[in-house]
Structures are given as structure tokens and as C-alpha cells.
Motif scaffolding. Structure first.
Motif, PDB file in Angstrom:
ATOM      1  N   GLN A 105       0.816  -1.216   0.000  1.00  0.00           N
ATOM      2  CA  GLN A 105       0.000   0.000   0.000  1.00  0.00           C
ATOM      3  C   GLN A 105       0.845   1.260   0.000  1.00  0.00           C
ATOM      4  N   GLY A 160      -0.882  11.390  -0.950  1.00  0.00           N
ATOM      5  CA  GLY A 160      -0.945   9.959  -0.701  1.00  0.00           C
ATOM      6  C   GLY A 160      -1.416   9.169  -1.901  1.00  0.00           C
ATOM      7  N   GLY A 161      -2.451   9.670  -2.580  1.00  0.00           N
ATOM      8  CA  GLY A 161      -2.954   8.983  -3.767  1.00  0.00           C
ATOM      9  C   GLY A 161      -1.957   8.958  -4.900  1.00  0.00           C
ATOM     10  N   GLN A 164       0.718   6.430  -4.136  1.00  0.00           N
ATOM     11  CA  GLN A 164       0.236   5.077  -4.350  1.00  0.00           C
ATOM     12  C   GLN A 164       0.254   4.713  -5.828  1.00  0.00           C
ATOM     13  N   SER A 187      -6.365   3.945  -1.515  1.00  0.00           N
ATOM     14  CA  SER A 187      -6.461   5.391  -1.343  1.00  0.00           C
ATOM     15  C   SER A 187      -6.877   6.119  -2.618  1.00  0.00           C
ATOM     16  N   ASP A 189      -9.377   7.328  -5.883  1.00  0.00           N
ATOM     17  CA  ASP A 189     -10.760   7.614  -6.257  1.00  0.00           C
ATOM     18  C   ASP A 189     -11.191   6.632  -7.344  1.00  0.00           C
TER      19      ASP A 189
END
Length: 239
Positions: A105, A160-161, A164, A187, A189
Motif C-alpha cells: 500500500q 498519498g494517492g 500510491q 487510497s 478515487d
């Protein structure tokens, strides 16, 4: 017994027990009686509520964790096999280098290395030229909606996204024959989640075997050939 192999993957009676030394040697069950099979190019999802040991199973397959009992056999194309549970560290390192990939993650990289160089590195390790690897890395980053102005920047400064997505790009740009995915879309959308699933489906068509964890049932349904219910210790019949 767990078997990870290119033609067929099977798991049976894998068990892990943790010892908490700060609590007087208290024993905590991580998971038990795990049993699944998997063919080449198939995707198996581990399903169930938090605390059942889904991530711990992936770590056992990657040998970040050792097992309390059960075998993990990786069968090579030449008919030989390696028991991941008892293999030497040098054998595990070679297996990871050549055949077994893991996407966690979280992005763990050295500071001051650009996003494009991080994603290009697995291709360079496989023999691609730096120029070609960087071009492919840029294409992958663009596909995953990383802005071009961020390519030359360390992803440790990203959201964070974004981090990732860089982590996913690095993990799948040069996929090994078996790929372990620990909540790769946790994390993200919906738009970026769909992008990741699209790319994983593309990789699956190339014959890559994958075992993953998703909390979103829609993601699991879209990508999975099989869903293994960690609570019931069996495949989910209807999903």
C-alpha cells in the motif's frame, strides 16, 4: 501446503502464529487452514473483514513473514520447485528478482530520486536502455494520471494517492510471473481505481498470475477469477 507456480497454484493448510514477547510470549493466531488453487494468468482475491490475516498471507507468500506450518512451493517451468517457507535467503532473493513481485500500500523509496526514475528502474534491471525505460515509465505515469510536471520530482513530496499510483506503476511496469497486490487501490478515487484495474486486466492477459486484496467488492468482481473467503476458508460461490 501452498504452491505458487507458473502453470497451477495451490494452497493448503497454511498457518501462522505470532508470539508477542512483550506480553510474556502470548500467542496470537494470524491465519490458519488456508487452502486455494490458482492457474496461470488467473487472479485470486483474498476476501474478508480486517483482522483475518489477508496481508499476512501475502507476506508469507513473499516470505516477509515465516510460516508456523504449511509449505509454500513455487514450481519452475523446468519442473523443479522451491519451498518458500524453508528456502535460504539467497534463494528467496533470487526468486523475488526473477519471478515474484509484491506491491504494498505504501511507497518506500530513497529521497531525491524522481518519479520517472523510480518507475523506470525495474525495466532497466530487465535490460532495457535507460532512455527506453524512462519513456515507458512516462507512459505508465501518464496512464495513471500523474501530471507530467511531477515526473522529475521525488514522489515523497506527492499526495498519498499520487504516491500510491507511483508505487503501483513501479510494481507492474515489468511484472514478474506471480504478482502479489496488497490493497493497491485503497487510497484511490474511482477514476484512478478503474485505471489500475484496467492495467491489471491487461497484465493478466499476458499470463501473469496475481493474488490481491481489495475491500471494494466491485473491484474484486471485475478482476477476479476466484475469490477466497478467509473467514469461511473456501471460495466464495456467488459474487
Amino acid at each position: 501446503m501452498v504452491r505458487l507456480k507458473n502453470e497451477e497454484n495451490n494452497s493448503k493448510n497454511l498457518h501462522k502464529e505470532f508470539t508477542v514477547h512483550t506480553r510474556g510470549g502470548l500467542k496470537i493466531n494470524g491465519y490458519h487452514d488456508i487452502n486455494f488453487d490458482l492457474g496461470k494468468g488467473e487472479f485470486l482475491s483474498l476476501y474478508g473483514p480486517s483482522g483475518l490475516g489477508k496481508s499476512s498471507v501475502l507476506k508469507a507468500l513473499y516470505r516477509t513473514y515465516t510460516t508456523t506450518s504449511g509449505e509454500i512451493l513455487f514450481n519452475y517451468d523446468d519442473g523443479t520447485s522451491l519451498n518458500i517457507a524453508t528456502a535460504l535467503e539467497s534463494e528467496i532473493l533470487n526468486l523475488r528478482k526473477e519471478h515474484l513481485g509484491y506491491v504494498s500500500q505504501f511507497l518506500q523509496v530513497l529521497p531525491r530520486i524522481s518519479a520517472v526514475d523510480i518507475v523506470a528502474q525495474p525495466l532497466i534491471e530487465k535490460g532495457e536502455s535507460q532512455t527506453t525505460a524512462q519513456e515507458k515509465a512516462k507512459e505508465m505515469l501518464s496512464f495513471l494520471n500523474i501530471k507530467e510536471e511531477l515526473f522529475a520530482i521525488s514522489p515523497l513530496t506527492f499526495s498519498g494517492g499520487e504516491q500510491q499510483r507511483v508505487n503501483i506503476a513501479k510494481g507492474i511496469i515489468a511484472p514478474k510471473s506471480v504478482l502479489l497486490l496488497d490493497e493497491p487501490t485503497a487510497s484511490l478515487d474511482m477514476t484512478n481505481t478503474n485505471k489500475v484495474i484496467d492495467k491489471l486486466l491487461e497484465i493478466k492477459k499476458q499470463g501473469v498470475t496475481m493474488i490481491g486484496i481489495f475491500h471494494d467488492m466491485d473491484c474484486m468482481k471485475r478482476i477476479s477469477d476466484k475469490i477466497y473467503d478467509m473467514k469461511e476458508k473456501r471460495y466464495a460461490d456467488n459474487y
